[in-house]
Write an enzyme that holds these catalytic residues in place. Structure first.
Site, PDB file in Angstrom:
ATOM      1  N   GLY A 172       4.607 -10.416   3.734  1.00 11.68           N
ATOM      2  CA  GLY A 172       5.333 -10.371   4.999  1.00 11.68           C
ATOM      3  C   GLY A 172       4.701 -11.268   6.043  1.00 11.68           C
ATOM      4  N   HIS A 193       9.209  -3.564   3.481  1.00 15.72           N
ATOM      5  CA  HIS A 193       8.902  -3.726   2.057  1.00 15.72           C
ATOM      6  C   HIS A 193      10.180  -4.002   1.257  1.00 15.72           C
ATOM      7  CE1 HIS A 193       5.607  -0.891   3.459  1.00 15.72           C
ATOM      8  NE2 HIS A 193       4.895  -1.887   2.976  1.00 15.72           N
ATOM      9  N   MET A 208       0.842  -1.203   0.000  1.00 19.45           N
ATOM     10  CA  MET A 208       0.000   0.000   0.000  1.00 19.45           C
ATOM     11  C   MET A 208       0.878   1.253   0.000  1.00 19.45           C
ATOM     12  SD  MET A 208      -3.378  -0.976   2.146  1.00 19.45           S
ATOM     13  CE  MET A 208      -2.708  -0.748   3.781  1.00 19.45           C
ATOM     14  N   ARG A 229       2.348   2.449  10.309  1.00 20.14           N
ATOM     15  CA  ARG A 229       1.531   3.039  11.378  1.00 20.14           C
ATOM     16  C   ARG A 229       2.365   3.411  12.616  1.00 20.14           C
ATOM     17  NH1 ARG A 229      -2.717  -0.881   9.287  1.00 20.14           N
ATOM     18  NH2 ARG A 229      -4.253   0.472   8.303  1.00 20.14           N
TER      19      ARG A 229
HETATM   20  P1  AMP Z   1       1.436  -2.979   3.459  1.00 23.36           P
HETATM   21  O1  AMP Z   1       2.002  -1.951   2.538  1.00 23.36           O
HETATM   22  O2  AMP Z   1       1.473  -2.582   4.890  1.00 23.36           O
HETATM   23  O3  AMP Z   1       0.123  -3.521   2.985  1.00 23.36           O
HETATM   24  O4  AMP Z   1       2.431  -4.205   3.385  1.00 23.36           O
HETATM   25  C1  AMP Z   1       2.808  -4.761   2.153  1.00 23.36           C
HETATM   26  C2  AMP Z   1       3.546  -6.041   2.414  1.00 23.36           C
HETATM   27  O5  AMP Z   1       4.706  -5.767   3.210  1.00 23.36           O
HETATM   28  C3  AMP Z   1       2.716  -7.050   3.202  1.00 23.36           C
HETATM   29  O6  AMP Z   1       2.926  -8.353   2.670  1.00 23.36           O
HETATM   30  C4  AMP Z   1       3.255  -6.930   4.593  1.00 23.36           C
HETATM   31  O7  AMP Z   1       3.121  -8.110   5.348  1.00 23.36           O
HETATM   32  C5  AMP Z   1       4.710  -6.625   4.317  1.00 23.36           C
HETATM   33  N1  AMP Z   1       5.324  -5.990   5.477  1.00 23.36           N
HETATM   34  C6  AMP Z   1       4.875  -4.921   6.164  1.00 23.36           C
HETATM   35  N2  AMP Z   1       5.674  -4.646   7.210  1.00 23.36           N
HETATM   36  C7  AMP Z   1       6.662  -5.582   7.195  1.00 23.36           C
HETATM   37  C8  AMP Z   1       7.796  -5.857   8.007  1.00 23.36           C
HETATM   38  N3  AMP Z   1       8.088  -5.110   9.077  1.00 23.36           N
HETATM   39  N4  AMP Z   1       8.578  -6.910   7.681  1.00 23.36           N
HETATM   40  C9  AMP Z   1       8.291  -7.683   6.604  1.00 23.36           C
HETATM   41  N5  AMP Z   1       7.239  -7.472   5.791  1.00 23.36           N
HETATM   42  C10 AMP Z   1       6.435  -6.440   6.074  1.00 23.36           C
END
Ligand code: AMP
Length: 277
Positions: free
Chosen positions: A140, A30, A23, A180
C-alpha cells in the site's frame, strides 16, 4: 503441502504468483491489494503474520488485533489461492540468526520514531518472498516508506520480483483506513480527517504552482497545529527514492505526515503530481 513447496510447484507449472503481505485485521485497504493481485496473477497468496521483529518494546505487538476467522472468510470471498498464516516460530525458529539491515533509508521519518522497525520489516518481507516465490508483490502507498525500502531491497539484492504500489483506500471523510483507527476515541476519530484535509490543501497548492517544499510542509503544519488533539511527529516533502527533501518539489515527490492523536500514531501521505514509478 508446505507453502514454499506449493509456491515452487506453481512456478514450475508456469503460474505466476502475486503476494500480498499483511498483518491481518483485514479491511478495505487490504481488499484493494488483493483485488489488484487477483487481476494480475494466476495465483494469489495472502500472508497474515504479525511480525514481532517490526514492533518496538513499547509498541502494540501483544494487543495487535488477530481476528483470523473473519480474515479467512474475507479472503475466501475475494478468491485467494492460499492464506499463509505461519506461527512465529516457523518464521523465526530458535536457531534463526540472520537479519536484513535497512540502512540509512530506515533511519529517517518513521525510522526515527521507530528504531529497528524497518530492519524487522525487510527481514520478514525477504523471508516471505522466499517462501512464496512471487512474481509480483503488492504494497500500500499508505505505508510509503515501507514501499520505498522494499523497492530498495529488491534493487540491492536483484530480487526478480515486481513491487506494485496500490493507492491508499480512504474512509468517506478522507481518513486513510487503518486497523489502528479502531483505537481512536470518538473525539480523536472526529479530528482525524484533518490529516488528509491538510495534505489535500498542500497537494492543491502544489498543483497551483507552489513548489517550495518548506512552504508545502508549513501549509500542512499550520493546518494541523490548528486541530485540537493532534500532535505532529513529522511533516516532510521527500523524493520517493532517496527520501531526501528536494530543493524544489517535483512530480512524484511525496508529502508524508505522522501525527499522534492521544496515544495512537497515524501516518498518511500524498503523491504530488503524477506518479513516476
Ligand atoms: P498491514 O496489515 O497494516 O501491515 O498492511 C498490509 C498492507 O496493506 C501494506 O502494504 C499496507 O500498506 C497496505 N494497506 C494498509 N492500509 C491501507 C490502505 N488504507 N490503503 C491501501 N493499502 C493499505
Amino acid at each position: 503441502m508446505a507453502m514454499q513447496e506449493q509456491a515452487i510447484a506453481w512456478r514450475q507449472a508456469g503460474e505466476e504468483v502475486g503476494l500480498v503481505p499483511t498483518m491481518g485485521a483485514l479491511h478495505a485497504g487490504h481488499d484493494s491489494l488483493v483485488t489488484r493481485a487477483r487481476r494480475e496473477n494466476q495465483r494469489v497468496i495472502v500472508s497474515i503474520f504479525v511480525n514481532p521483529a517490526q514492533f518496538g518494546p513499547n509498541e502494540d505487538f501483544a494487543r495487535y488485533p488477530r481476528p483470523f476467522e473473519a480474515d479467512r472468510a474475507r479472503l475466501e470471498a475475494l478468491g485467494v489461492d492460499a492464506i499463509f498464516h505461519p506461527p512465529v516460530d516457523q518464521i523465526y525458529p530458535p536457531a534463526f540468526k540472520t537479519r536484513v539491515e535497512a540502512g540509512p533509508l530506515g533511519e529517517v521519518l518513521e525510522g526515527k520514531s521507530r528504531p529497528g522497525h524497518f530492519n524487522g520489516v525487510l527481514t520478514v518481507v525477504l523471508k516471505l518472498f522466499l517462501l512464496t516465490q512471487p512474481k509480483r508483490a503488492y504494497f500500500g502507498q499508505k505505508d510509503f516508506q515501507q514501499l520505498v525500502l522494499v523497492r530498495q531491497m529488491v534493487r540491492d539484492f536483484a530480487l526478480p520480483i515486481r513491487i506494485v504500489a496500490v493507492p491508499t483506500v480512504r474512509e468517506p471523510d478522507g481518513l486513510a483506513i487503518s486497523s489502528r483507527n479502531a483505537y481512536l476515541a470518538p473525539a480523536e476519530r472526529e479530528a482525524a480527517p484533518a490529516i488528509y484535509r491538510a495534505l489535500d490543501v498542500a497537494a492543491k497548492g502544489f498543483g497551483g504552482g507552489l513548489a517550495d517544499p518548506v512552504e508545502l510542509e508549513d501549509t500542512v503544519r499550520h493546518l494541523l497545529e490548528g486541530t485540537p488533539g493532534v500532535a505532529i511527529d513529522y511533516v516532510a516533502v521527500v523524493d520517493e527514492i532517496t527520501l531526501r527533501r528536494p530543493a524544489r518539489t517535483g512530480p512524484g515527490n511525496v508529502l508524508a505526515v505522522a501525527v499522534k492523536l492521544g496515544t495512537i500514531r497515524l501516518i498518511d501521505n500524498v503523491v504530488l503530481g503524477a506518479e513516476r514509478l
